[in-house]
Scaffold this motif. Structure first.
Motif, short mmCIF file in Angstrom:
data_model
loop_
_atom_site.label_atom_id
_atom_site.label_comp_id
_atom_site.label_asym_id
_atom_site.label_seq_id
_atom_site.Cartn_x
_atom_site.Cartn_y
_atom_site.Cartn_z
N ILE A 146 -98.33 32.28 -21.61
CA ILE A 146 -98.68 33.06 -20.42
C ILE A 146 -97.39 33.61 -19.82
N PRO A 147 -97.35 34.88 -19.53
CA PRO A 147 -96.12 35.49 -19.02
C PRO A 147 -95.75 34.99 -17.63
N ASN A 148 -94.49 35.22 -17.27
CA ASN A 148 -93.99 34.81 -15.97
C ASN A 148 -94.72 35.51 -14.83
N ALA A 149 -95.42 36.58 -15.12
CA ALA A 149 -96.15 37.30 -14.07
C ALA A 149 -97.16 36.37 -13.39
N LEU A 150 -97.78 35.48 -14.16
CA LEU A 150 -98.72 34.53 -13.56
C LEU A 150 -97.99 33.44 -12.78
N LEU A 151 -96.80 33.08 -13.22
CA LEU A 151 -96.02 32.10 -12.47
C LEU A 151 -95.61 32.65 -11.11
N LYS A 152 -95.39 33.95 -11.05
CA LYS A 152 -94.96 34.57 -9.79
C LYS A 152 -96.04 34.45 -8.72
N LEU A 153 -97.27 34.23 -9.12
CA LEU A 153 -98.37 34.09 -8.16
C LEU A 153 -98.45 32.69 -7.57
N ARG A 154 -97.73 31.76 -8.13
CA ARG A 154 -97.76 30.37 -7.67
C ARG A 154 -96.99 30.21 -6.37
N SER A 155 -97.37 29.21 -5.58
CA SER A 155 -96.67 28.91 -4.34
C SER A 155 -95.35 28.22 -4.65
#
Length: 161
Positions: A41-50
């Motif tokens: 899963i790309p870092n783009a989804l990590l960027k949505l994390r708190s």
């Protein structure tokens, strides 16, 4: 009946207890979510994390989580450090900022205490700026001697042979 189960370092998962007809119900602690890096899963989804989720993921071993933390706070912390280091150069500010993230990396990895990430990073940056500004500067004569070429350059001597 729906029940919410919170898995470590993941988002809450809804578990349907009615669908579980087995004699031995599955406990939430027995579920293991695959890491994001293994799933590709790309870092783009990590960027949505708190921030709290990113810290938990980083402490669990995700280097990508710290990369997102770095990207999220780099510009704001750099502006803060530049303001604190008004007498210093841009290079000094970059050095202080690099030291802030190096210290944050080590501290977050080695300490399991809860932190308000944003406030904590700004406090680390503030303290590093104060330390840098308090550091004595060498006299001009010492700076000149350090920047001067040595009397005998080993590389030149080797090329002459």
């Amino acid at each position: 009946m729906w029940k919410w189960a919170v898995l470590p370092a993941t988002l809450p998962v809804r578990v349907d207890r009615r669908a579980d007809r087995s004699e031995h119900p599955l406990e939430a602690s027995a579920l293991h979510a695959p890491s994001l890096s293994r799933l590709g899963i790309p870092n783009a989804l990590l960027k949505l994390r708190s921030d709290e989720q990113l810290v938990a993921l980083f402490r669990a071993g995700s280097e990508d989580a710290f990369s997102v933390i770095h990207d999220r706070y780099r510009q704001r912390l750099f502006a803060y450090v530049r303001q604190m280091m008004s007498a210093g150069s841009r290079q000094d500010s970059e050095d202080v900022l690099q030291d802030v993230f190096m210290r944050a990396y080590g501290a977050l990895r080695n300490d399991d205490r809860e932190v308000n990430l944003r406030a904590w990073l700004y406090r680390v940056a503030h303290n590093r700026c104060i330390d840098h500004l308090r550091r004595p500067t060498p006299p001009e004569r010492e700076v000149f001697e350090m920047s001067r070429r040595p009397l005998h350059d080993p590389v030149d001597e080797a090329q002459r042979r």
